[in-house]
Each structure stands twice: as structure tokens, then as C-alpha cells.
Design a protein around this motif. Structure first.
Motif, PDB file in Angstrom:
ATOM      1  N   UNK A 208     -14.928-160.263  18.569  1.00  0.00           N
ATOM      2  CA  UNK A 208     -15.954-159.451  19.238  1.00  0.00           C
ATOM      3  C   UNK A 208     -15.589-157.996  19.126  1.00  0.00           C
ATOM      4  N   UNK A 209     -16.599-157.131  19.129  1.00  0.00           N
ATOM      5  CA  UNK A 209     -16.355-155.704  18.965  1.00  0.00           C
ATOM      6  C   UNK A 209     -15.958-155.069  20.283  1.00  0.00           C
ATOM      7  N   UNK A 210     -15.356-153.876  20.194  1.00  0.00           N
ATOM      8  CA  UNK A 210     -14.933-153.136  21.369  1.00  0.00           C
ATOM      9  C   UNK A 210     -16.164-152.644  22.124  1.00  0.00           C
ATOM     10  N   UNK A 211     -16.079-152.674  23.464  1.00  0.00           N
ATOM     11  CA  UNK A 211     -17.190-152.186  24.272  1.00  0.00           C
ATOM     12  C   UNK A 211     -17.372-150.706  23.994  1.00  0.00           C
ATOM     13  N   UNK A 212     -18.577-150.252  23.621  1.00  0.00           N
ATOM     14  CA  UNK A 212     -18.787-148.843  23.280  1.00  0.00           C
ATOM     15  C   UNK A 212     -18.574-147.941  24.483  1.00  0.00           C
ATOM     16  N   UNK A 213     -18.153-146.729  24.206  1.00  0.00           N
ATOM     17  CA  UNK A 213     -17.949-145.759  25.269  1.00  0.00           C
ATOM     18  C   UNK A 213     -19.290-145.322  25.834  1.00  0.00           C
ATOM     19  N   UNK A 214     -19.282-144.984  27.093  1.00  0.00           N
ATOM     20  CA  UNK A 214     -20.511-144.553  27.744  1.00  0.00           C
ATOM     21  C   UNK A 214     -20.822-143.112  27.358  1.00  0.00           C
ATOM     22  N   UNK A 215     -22.031-142.684  27.720  1.00  0.00           N
ATOM     23  CA  UNK A 215     -22.457-141.318  27.417  1.00  0.00           C
ATOM     24  C   UNK A 215     -21.611-140.286  28.165  1.00  0.00           C
ATOM     25  N   UNK A 216     -20.917-140.738  29.225  1.00  0.00           N
ATOM     26  CA  UNK A 216     -20.109-139.810  30.012  1.00  0.00           C
ATOM     27  C   UNK A 216     -18.691-139.689  29.485  1.00  0.00           C
ATOM     28  N   UNK A 217     -18.387-140.321  28.348  1.00  0.00           N
ATOM     29  CA  UNK A 217     -17.036-140.254  27.799  1.00  0.00           C
ATOM     30  C   UNK A 217     -16.699-138.825  27.392  1.00  0.00           C
ATOM     31  N   UNK A 218     -15.405-138.517  27.486  1.00  0.00           N
ATOM     32  CA  UNK A 218     -14.969-137.179  27.104  1.00  0.00           C
ATOM     33  C   UNK A 218     -14.905-137.063  25.580  1.00  0.00           C
ATOM     34  N   UNK A 219     -14.829-135.834  25.089  1.00  0.00           N
ATOM     35  CA  UNK A 219     -14.697-135.622  23.653  1.00  0.00           C
ATOM     36  C   UNK A 219     -13.425-136.274  23.130  1.00  0.00           C
ATOM     37  N   UNK A 220     -12.364-136.218  23.964  1.00  0.00           N
ATOM     38  CA  UNK A 220     -11.104-136.837  23.556  1.00  0.00           C
ATOM     39  C   UNK A 220     -11.278-138.328  23.316  1.00  0.00           C
ATOM     40  N   UNK A 221     -11.964-138.999  24.263  1.00  0.00           N
ATOM     41  CA  UNK A 221     -12.176-140.442  24.126  1.00  0.00           C
ATOM     42  C   UNK A 221     -13.032-140.777  22.907  1.00  0.00           C
ATOM     43  N   UNK A 222     -14.085-139.994  22.705  1.00  0.00           N
ATOM     44  CA  UNK A 222     -14.970-140.245  21.572  1.00  0.00           C
ATOM     45  C   UNK A 222     -14.233-140.088  20.242  1.00  0.00           C
TER      46      UNK A 222
END
Length: 217
Positions: free
Chosen positions: A1-15
Motif C-alpha cells: 500500500x502507498x504512503x498516506x499523502x501529506x495534508x494541505x497543511x504540511x510544511x515545505x520541509x515535509x513536502x
């Protein structure tokens, strides 16, 4: 299964970290490959349905009207207009332009053709030269043509067998008629009688002449 995508509130670092890991982790690369392959398969299936619809509605009738010299097993057919503005023809033109391998493989796999290729027709145009003369030159037209070959020793052998069913039936009926004659003819006489029985093709010619001579009133 794929990784749960980051939310729209994720930081630039996380993205950015996620983007890096997606390229670096073999697991993520493999998962993305499967997703991309699945998406491509679905798109190709839709395109194949469009090709099949176009073939059924347009190409099939065009092919049935083609004339070939005797013993020729190749030809070409007008396929579609590349400048079509709307509808199925426009979509098919885009498929052939962007996915020529898909169109070729579909006709080869589904319809048994070989050496399939798509080319633009050649048109002649005129222009004025630097000396003021009218010059004729060749240019690429908007008509896309499909070239193909359809030779098949195995397929032709099967169809030839079917096409000669009339001859076999004719010859069998002749043999049966001679065998049922009373009194039974001697073998030598039977062979002589066979010499006077027309060949199947000649028999058909005689049938045609009789039909043409039939009075209509």
C-alpha cells in the motif's frame, strides 16, 4: 500500500522530504510504478474502445470496398483526418499521433495485420518563386492513411478450404449420381461419362448464362 499523502497543511520541509523519499526509497518507487502502470492501462483501454468504435463505424466499410490485384496481400485505407475539430475522429487522430504503437499493435493483435503504419497523404501545392514563377511542390496533407499487409499462410489455407466447399459438394454429387445409375456403369464407361461433365467453374458459367437468359415477363 502507498504512503498516506501529506495534508494541505504540511510544511515545505515535509513536502520536500516526502518528494525526496518518493524517489529514493525502492518501496515508494515500486508503488509509484504500479500506480502509473495501472493508470496507463486504464487510459489505453479507453483508447482501444475508441479505436474499435472508429473501426466499426468507419474503417470496416472502407476496407470492404478496397480492390486488390490478384495475389496481392497488402494495401492501404484512408484512416482519419488529422485536422478533425471534434468528435470521435478527432480523438482517434490524437491517439494515432500520440500513441502510434498502441494503434499499430491493436490492428496487429485484434485484426491479424502485419507491417501496420500510419502516414500522411501527399498533396500538391503551388507557390510563387523568387523569380515570380508558379512552382508546384509536394506537402503533407491532413489525411492519415493506414498501410498494412494481411498475408497468412495458415489463415489463407483455412479460408481456401471454406471457399472450395462448393466445388467439393459439386464433385461429390456427380460421383453419387454416377454411382446410383441403374444398371451400374462399367468403370471404363464411367470415366468416359466424367469427361463430358463440366468442371465446377464451367458449370457455374453455364448457370450464370441461364440466369441471364431468363425472361422477366
Amino acid at each position: 500500500s502507498s504512503v498516506v499523502p501529506l495534508t494541505a497543511m504540511a510544511t515545505m520541509q515535509q513536502l520536500l522530504l516526502q518528494k525526496g523519499l518518493n524517489k529514493e526509497l525502492p518501496e515508494r518507487v515500486a508503488e509509484d510504478d504500479v500506480l502509473n502502470a495501472t493508470k496507463k492501462l486504464e487510459e489505453d483501454q479507453e483508447d482501444v474502445l475508441a479505436l474499435e468504435e472508429w473501426h466499426t463505424s468507419e474503417i470496416q466499410s472502407r476496407v470492404s470496398k478496397l480492390e486488390f490485384p490478384a495475389h496481392c496481400r497488402q494495401g492501404q485505407v484512408d484512416f482519419c483526418q488529422t485536422d478533425a475539430q471534434e468528435g470521435l475522429e478527432q480523438r482517434v487522430a490524437k491517439i494515432v499521433y500520440h500513441k502510434p504503437a498502441l494503434a499499430r499493435s491493436w490492428y496487429m493483435g485484434r485484426h491479424g495485420l502485419d507491417n501496420v503504419r500510419f502516414d500522411h497523404n501527399i498533396v500538391y501545392k503551388e507557390r510563387t518563386s523568387n523569380r515570380g514563377r508558379r512552382v508546384t511542390y509536394q506537402a503533407r496533407g491532413n489525411q492519415l492513411q493506414m498501410h498494412f499487409s494481411f498475408a497468412s499462410a495458415e489463415g489463407e489455407a483455412k479460408l481456401r478450404e471454406q471457399c472450395l466447399a462448393g466445388r467439393r459438394s459439386f464433385e461429390l454429387n456427380n460421383q453419387l449420381a454416377l454411382a446410383l445409375l441403374k444398371p451400374r456403369l462399367p468403370e471404363k464407361v464411367t470415366e468416359i461419362v466424367k469427361m463430358f461433365i463440366p468442371d465446377y467453374v464451367e458449370h457455374l458459367k453455364q448457370e450464370k448464362e441461364l440466369i441471364q437468359k431468363t425472361l422477366l415477363w
